[in-house]
Design an enzyme around this catalytic site. Structure first.
Site, PDB file in Angstrom:
ATOM      1  N   LYS A 201      43.164  28.578  44.484  1.00  0.00           N
ATOM      2  CA  LYS A 201      43.715  29.304  43.335  1.00  0.00           C
ATOM      3  C   LYS A 201      43.795  30.775  43.747  1.00  0.00           C
ATOM      4  O   LYS A 201      42.819  31.507  43.689  1.00  0.00           O
ATOM      5  CB  LYS A 201      42.817  29.138  42.111  1.00  0.00           C
ATOM      6  CG  LYS A 201      43.529  29.310  40.748  1.00  0.00           C
ATOM      7  CD  LYS A 201      44.202  30.633  40.511  1.00  0.00           C
ATOM      8  CE  LYS A 201      43.197  31.745  40.239  1.00  0.00           C
ATOM      9  NZ  LYS A 201      43.913  33.054  39.915  1.00  0.00           N
TER      10      LYS A 201
ATOM     11  N   SER B 277      35.272  40.631  41.746  1.00  0.00           N
ATOM     12  CA  SER B 277      34.342  41.620  41.210  1.00  0.00           C
ATOM     13  C   SER B 277      32.998  40.973  40.906  1.00  0.00           C
ATOM     14  O   SER B 277      32.895  39.752  40.716  1.00  0.00           O
ATOM     15  CB  SER B 277      34.916  42.240  39.935  1.00  0.00           C
ATOM     16  OG  SER B 277      34.951  41.269  38.892  1.00  0.00           O
TER      17      SER B 277
ATOM     18  N   PHE C 241      43.345  39.472  44.814  1.00  0.00           N
ATOM     19  CA  PHE C 241      44.675  39.959  45.153  1.00  0.00           C
ATOM     20  C   PHE C 241      44.706  40.802  46.414  1.00  0.00           C
ATOM     21  O   PHE C 241      45.748  40.938  47.040  1.00  0.00           O
ATOM     22  CB  PHE C 241      45.251  40.784  43.991  1.00  0.00           C
ATOM     23  CG  PHE C 241      44.604  42.141  43.802  1.00  0.00           C
ATOM     24  CD1 PHE C 241      44.995  43.230  44.572  1.00  0.00           C
ATOM     25  CD2 PHE C 241      43.612  42.336  42.850  1.00  0.00           C
ATOM     26  CE1 PHE C 241      44.407  44.472  44.396  1.00  0.00           C
ATOM     27  CE2 PHE C 241      43.017  43.570  42.676  1.00  0.00           C
ATOM     28  CZ  PHE C 241      43.417  44.639  43.455  1.00  0.00           C
TER      29      PHE C 241
ATOM     30  N   GLU D 134      32.676  50.435  40.682  1.00  0.00           N
ATOM     31  CA  GLU D 134      33.568  50.048  41.770  1.00  0.00           C
ATOM     32  C   GLU D 134      34.995  50.354  41.315  1.00  0.00           C
ATOM     33  O   GLU D 134      35.581  49.604  40.532  1.00  0.00           O
ATOM     34  CB  GLU D 134      33.428  48.569  42.117  1.00  0.00           C
ATOM     35  CG  GLU D 134      34.293  48.173  43.308  1.00  0.00           C
ATOM     36  CD  GLU D 134      34.280  46.677  43.603  1.00  0.00           C
ATOM     37  OE1 GLU D 134      34.524  46.314  44.759  1.00  0.00           O
ATOM     38  OE2 GLU D 134      34.042  45.886  42.665  1.00  0.00           O
TER      39      GLU D 134
ATOM     40  N   GLU E 171      47.063  35.682  40.706  1.00  0.00           N
ATOM     41  CA  GLU E 171      48.384  35.594  40.096  1.00  0.00           C
ATOM     42  C   GLU E 171      49.215  36.851  40.368  1.00  0.00           C
ATOM     43  O   GLU E 171      50.427  36.860  40.127  1.00  0.00           O
ATOM     44  CB  GLU E 171      48.259  35.366  38.595  1.00  0.00           C
ATOM     45  CG  GLU E 171      47.620  36.487  37.800  1.00  0.00           C
ATOM     46  CD  GLU E 171      46.102  36.458  37.794  1.00  0.00           C
ATOM     47  OE1 GLU E 171      45.507  37.132  36.917  1.00  0.00           O
ATOM     48  OE2 GLU E 171      45.492  35.786  38.665  1.00  0.00           O
TER      49      GLU E 171
ATOM     50  N   CYS F 236      37.159  45.427  49.392  1.00  0.00           N
ATOM     51  CA  CYS F 236      35.738  45.346  49.044  1.00  0.00           C
ATOM     52  C   CYS F 236      34.869  45.999  50.110  1.00  0.00           C
ATOM     53  O   CYS F 236      33.696  46.278  49.877  1.00  0.00           O
ATOM     54  CB  CYS F 236      35.318  43.894  48.832  1.00  0.00           C
ATOM     55  SG  CYS F 236      35.385  42.880  50.328  1.00  0.00           S
TER      56      CYS F 236
END
Length: 499
Positions: free
Chosen positions: A175, A228, A151, A384, A178, A283
Site C-alpha cells: 500500500k 510518522s 510518500f 518533526e 496516495e 526521515c
C-alpha cells in the site's frame, strides 16, 4: 491537461474495478492535478490479500534456486529502466532527477542482497546430537505480508522490504502513499516481466480505511511500515492486537553535532546536503545542527553562503538542486513553522519564502530555511517538520551536545563531525540513537546491515533489511530426527542439477 487513472495491481495485472473513492495526484512543480488514484475499499483489499493467499500455496514451495532466478531478472530489469522509474518519481514526488536515481540505486542494493537468499536462510545442523539422532534448523516463510510505505521514497522504501519477503517465499501486498502511487505499479509490472507468478506481488492504493483493513485482515501475517511516529505507533498497536508480526519505523529529529576541531567547510557542506536534499522530506535528514561554541557563528555564516547558491526548481530541470514539496497542504504546514519559530524566539537567518525559484508560481515551493539560536521547547526544535528547515542550537561542550541528543524522544539517526578519533569513539558508544555517522551526515546503512532507530523512531523488535529483514520475513523451526533404515536412490551418472 489530460490526467491519468491509477488503479490497483492484483494477481499480476491492473485491476479496473469500480471505485467509490479517489484521490488527486499532483505535479508538485506546477500544483496541477495530473492523475486520479483509486482508493481500495475492504472488498478490494480482500481481493488482493486473497490473491496473495492463493499464490503463497505455490510460491512457498518454489525452489530457492527458482526464486533467486526471478530476483536476478527483476534486478536486471529495474537497473535497465531506472531512468524511466526516476521520471515517474519526479513527476509525482517532485524531487530532482538525480535524487530519484539515488533512491532507486539504494533500493537495488537490497534487491542484490536478497539475491543471496540461499546463503541468508541456511540453517544449522548437528549430527549425533543424541545416539542416532540429528538436529537441524530451518527458516520458513510467514505467508502474505503487507508493506505500507510513505510518500518520500516511493521506490526505495518498499524495496527495503519486498525483495527479502519475496525471496524468502512470502507473498506481498503493498500500500504505497496516495500522494505518489505510480512507482509501486511500475515495480509490479517489472515483477511480472521478470517471471514472478501472479499474486506474489500486489498493490492496493488508498488511505486510512485501506490501511486499517490490511492491519486487521486475518490472512495478513506481518506488516512493515514507515511513516510518522504517531502513525507508526497506531500501526504497531493495531496490527499486534490482531496477532501480526510488525516492524514500524517512525519519525525522527536527527542531530548533527559539530566539534570545534572539525573541518567547518566539510561540516557546512554536509549540513546543507543533509538538511535540504529532497526538500528535507527524508526521515534521515539533518534537521538540527548542534554547534559546540566557538564555531557556531562560523558555521551559520558558511551555511548561509551555501544556501544563497542553491538552485530551486522543477525536479525534471537539469540545473535544479532542490525541488518543491510534495503537496500544497504539506508546504503550507511546513511554512507555518517559520512564523511560530520567530514567535518562540528563534532567529530566522534565512527565510525560504524569499528564495528565488526557477519554476511556475503555482508549484509547492519553499526554499531552504535556516534558524539560529534554537532551543528545546520551541516547535521548530521539538516537531518533526519534514521540510527544508534547518535549526542551529548552540552548546558549550561535547557533553552538553550529547545530553541534548540523548534527551530527544527520537533516536533515528545522528552524526558527529570531528577530527578527534577519541571523541568519535566515545560518541558512537554513548549516543542513544540507532544509526550513527562519523563525518557522514546521512548514515543510512548498506543493505547487508539493517536500517532503524531507537526510542520513538521504531516500534517492534527488528529493523529493515539486512539480517533483521531476513529474520522478520521468516520463522525458525528446529527438527529432531532419527532414521533407522538407510535408503538408496539408484544410479544416475548425469551431472546433478538444482531445480
Amino acid at each position: 491537461m489530460t490526467t491519468s487513472h491509477i488503479t490497483h495491481w492484483i494477481a499480476g495485472r491492473p485491476w479496473h474495478g469500480s471505485a467509490h473513492r479517489h484521490g488527486d495526484v499532483y505535479d508538485p512543480a506546477t500544483g496541477k492535478v495530473t492523475g486520479q488514484v483509486d482508493f481500495a475499499d475492504d472488498a478490494v483489499v480482500d481481493l488482493a490479500v486473497g490473491a496473495a493467499v492463493d499464490a503463497f500455496a505455490q510460491w512457498r514451495h518454489t525452489s530457492v534456486a527458482r526464486r533467486t532466478t526471478v530476483l536476478f531478472a527483476f534486478r536486471e530489469l529495474l537497473n535497465a529502466r531506472r531512468e524511466e522509474l526516476a521520471s515517474v518519481i519526479v513527476a509525482e514526488h517532485g524531487k530532482v532527477h538525480s535524487d530519484a536515481l539515488g533512491e532507486i540505486a539504494r533500493g537495488l542494493e537490497v534487491v542484490e542482497y536478497a539475491c543471496g537468499i540461499p546463503q541468508l536462510i541456511k540453517g544449522g545442523y548437528t549430527e549425533q546430537a543424541s545416539t542416532g539422532v540429528d538436529v537441524y534448523s530451518i527458516r520458513q516463510p510467514l505467508g502474505p505480508v503487507a508493506i505500507i510505505s510513505p510518500f518520500n521514497f516511493p521506490a526505495m522504501v518498499p524495496m527495503w522490504f519486498f525483495p527479502l519477503a519475496i525471496a524468502a517465499g512470502n507473498t506481498v501486498v503493498v500500500k504505497p502513499s496516495e500522494k505518489d502511487p505510480s512507482a509501486a505499479n511500475f515495480l509490479a509490472a517489472l515483477w511480472r516481466e521478470a517471471g514472478l507468478p501472479d499474486g506474489v506481488f500486489n498493490v492496493v492504493h488508498g488511505d486510512k480505511p485501506t490501511v486499517d483493513r490490511l492491519l486487521e485482515h486475518p490472512d495478513v501475517k506481518a506488516v512493515s511500515f514507515v511513516g510518522s511516529t504517531p502513525i507508526a505507533s497506531y500501526v504497531y498497536e493495531t496490527a499486534t492486537r490482531h496477532g501480526k508480526r510488525v516492524q514500524a519505523l517512525g519519525g525522527a529529529k536527527n542531530h548533527m553535532l559539530v566539534l570545534p576541531d572539525a573541518d567547518l567547510d566539510l561540516a557546512a557542506d554536509a549540513a546543507v546536503n543533509a538538511g535540504y536534499g529532497a526538500a528535507g522530506e527524508r526521515c534521515m535528514a539533518v534537521s538540527v545542527l548542534v554547534a559546540v561554541d566557538p564555531v557556531g557563528d562560523q558555521l551559520v555564516e558558511r551555511i548561509t553562503e551555501r544556501i544563497a547558491g542553491l538552485t530551486v526548481g522543477p525536479g525534471s530541470a537539469a540545473g535544479s538542486e532542490m525541488g518543491p514539496l510534495v503537496t500544497g497542504a504539506h508546504r503550507d504546514k511546513v511554512t507555518a513553522y517559520l512564523d511560530t519559530g520567530v514567535a518562540d524566539g528563534a532567529t530566522l537567518t534565512v527565510d525560504g519564502r524569499t528564495h528565488p525559484v526557477k519554476g511556475e508560481a503555482t508549484g509547492f515551493w519553499l526554499g531552504p530555511t535556516l534558524f539560529d539560536h534554537v532551543r528545546p521547547g520551541m516547535s521548530v526544535y521539538d516537531d518533526e517538520i519534514f521540510g527544508p528547515v534547518l535549526s542551529v542550537v548552540r552548546v558549550a561542550s561535547y557533553d552538553e551536545g550529547l545530553a541534548l541528543i540523548n534527551a530527544n524522544p527520537y533516536g533515528n539517526g545522528t552524526a558527529l563531525f570531528t577530527n578527534d578519533g577519541g571523541a568519535a569513539h566515545r560518541f558512537q558508544h554513548e549516543v542513544e540513537v540507532g544509526m550513527v555517522g562519523i563525518n557522514v551526515p546521512i548514515p543510512v546503512p548498506v543493505a547487508y546491515y539493517s536500517f532503524g532507530g531507537w526510542k520513538s523512531s521504531l516500534f517492534g523488535d527488528t529493523h529493515a533489511y539486512g539480517e533483521d529483514g531476513v529474520k522478520f520475513f521468516t520463522r525458525g523451526k528446529a527438527v529432531t530426527q532419527r532414521w533407522l533404515d538407510p535408503s538408496h536412490g539408484g544410479i544416475n551418472l548425469g551431472f546433478p542439477t538444482n531445480s
